[in-house]
Design a protein around this motif. Structure first.
Motif, short mmCIF file in Angstrom:
data_model
loop_
_atom_site.label_atom_id
_atom_site.label_comp_id
_atom_site.label_asym_id
_atom_site.label_seq_id
_atom_site.Cartn_x
_atom_site.Cartn_y
_atom_site.Cartn_z
N VAL A 127 0.77 -1.23 -0.07
CA VAL A 127 -0.18 0.03 -0.01
C VAL A 127 0.72 1.06 0.07
N GLN A 128 2.17 1.24 0.80
CA GLN A 128 3.02 2.19 0.71
C GLN A 128 3.48 2.80 -0.79
N CYS A 130 1.57 2.33 -3.59
CA CYS A 130 0.54 3.22 -4.12
C CYS A 130 0.45 4.38 -3.51
N HIS A 131 0.44 4.78 -2.16
CA HIS A 131 0.34 5.97 -1.46
C HIS A 131 1.55 6.92 -2.08
N ASP A 132 2.62 6.30 -2.27
CA ASP A 132 3.79 7.37 -2.78
C ASP A 132 3.41 7.72 -4.15
N ILE A 136 -4.88 5.89 -4.18
CA ILE A 136 -5.50 5.29 -3.23
C ILE A 136 -6.44 4.16 -3.61
N THR A 138 -8.88 2.12 -2.08
CA THR A 138 -10.35 2.37 -1.51
C THR A 138 -11.12 0.83 -1.55
N SER A 160 -9.90 2.19 -7.86
CA SER A 160 -8.89 3.18 -7.30
C SER A 160 -8.87 4.50 -7.97
N HIS A 169 -6.84 14.01 -1.33
CA HIS A 169 -7.89 13.18 -1.55
C HIS A 169 -8.43 13.09 -2.76
N ARG A 200 -5.78 8.75 2.02
CA ARG A 200 -4.89 7.69 2.52
C ARG A 200 -5.32 6.97 3.75
N ASP A 203 -7.57 3.94 3.29
CA ASP A 203 -6.68 2.40 3.13
C ASP A 203 -6.30 1.97 4.50
N THR A 265 -0.10 7.44 9.00
CA THR A 265 0.26 6.97 7.59
C THR A 265 0.75 5.55 7.42
#
Length: 289
Positions: A127-128, A130-132, A136, A138, A160, A169, A200, A203, A265
């Protein structure tokens, strides 16, 4: 099956849902792949957009070993050559087993915190990534993590969304997801008919639900069998989710903070003491001074 002129030999059907089917196949080099075949002509524009979104995000995440890799994709037009697409083919890495099946196999067995810690760490790392990249997911749930040659990877980016530049967001007109893993804010905004603005922390909440499931063998809010009761519990800030008395308790509680801004986070969760037991006072007491 041929995708962009490359032939693949179908071995068996491994999954189906709605208008899509997933086949296990091999290419000319005998590499095992998964091929998703989607009958687009049976779908409305919103559903087609979801598949197009997934393909676009998989393209953007190519080369990362925490994300299922897409090798090729092709949209075939109908027989008359009109612009209306008929079939979408997506060739991807083949996942040997999804994490939901692993959880099923753990039911009835003694709790193994090594199992929990190992897969929790890998999920956070997935997931990190994706967030980087400003993505998101979802719809995080055990079935959307698969093992590929022994390593956990994240899949299914159909709903996503990428975060717009200078925002925190992702926005969408409607929430589609799995209720058992939906955060309070996603439920509240969906019921209010608001445009979704999910960050984030959404998630992070879902990951907390998966951690709870790994330890308890059931989901938080699982005691509520009917839909309305479950919705009320998820959106009740006073409802208490009681985790087990283990080293995971603090990490889980942090994920279940009702307020979005109060949740950690992924980077902070990766540094949580739960994943660093060697830093605990108990462990350090055995180390030579």
């Amino acid at each position: 099956i041929q995708v962009k002129g490359v032939p693949y030999q179908k071995l068996c059907l491994v999954g189906r849902g709605g208008s899509s089917r997933v086949f296990k196949a091999i290419d000319k080099n005998h590499t095992v792949v998964a091929i998703k075949k989607v009958s687009l002509h049976k779908l409305d524009n919103e559903a087609i957009k979801s598949y197009e979104n997934e393909v676009a995000l998989l393209r953007s995440l190519r080369g990362n070993d925490k994300v299922i890799q897409m090798y090729e994709d092709e949209t075939v037009l109908n027989e008359r050559g009109r612009k209306l697409p008929k079939t979408l083919y997506v060739v991807m890495e083949y996942g040997e087993v999804d994490f939901s099946r692993l959880l099923e196999e753990q039911k009835g067995k003694r709790l193994n915190m090594n199992f929990v810690g190992l897969f929790w760490l890998q999920m956070l790392e997935c997931v990190q990534v994706c967030h980087d990249r400003g993505i998101i997911h979802t719809d995080l749930k055990p079935a959307n993590f698969v093992l590929v040659r022994g390593a956990l990877k994240i899949i299914d980016f159909g709903i996503s969304h990428a975060i717009e530049e200078h925002t925190v967001h992702a926005r969408r007109d409607a929430q589609i997801g799995t209720l058992n893993y939906m955060s309070p804010e996603s439920v509240i905004r969906s019921e209010a008919g608001q445009q979704m603005a999910l960050g984030r922390p959404t998630d992070v909440w879902a990951l907390g639900c998966i951690l709870y499931q790994m330890i308890y063998g059931r989901l938080p809010f699982g005691e509520f069998k009917d839909h309305p009761s479950k919705l009320r519990a998820i959106t009740n800030p006073d409802y208490q989710i009681n985790p087990v008395d283990s080293s995971a308790i603090a990490a889980m509680k942090r994920c279940f903070k009702f307020g979005e801004k109060e949740r950690p986070t992924i980077a902070q969760l990766l540094e949580d003491p739960f994943l660093k037991p060697w830093l605990s006072e108990f462990f350090c007491s055995f180390l030579p001074s």
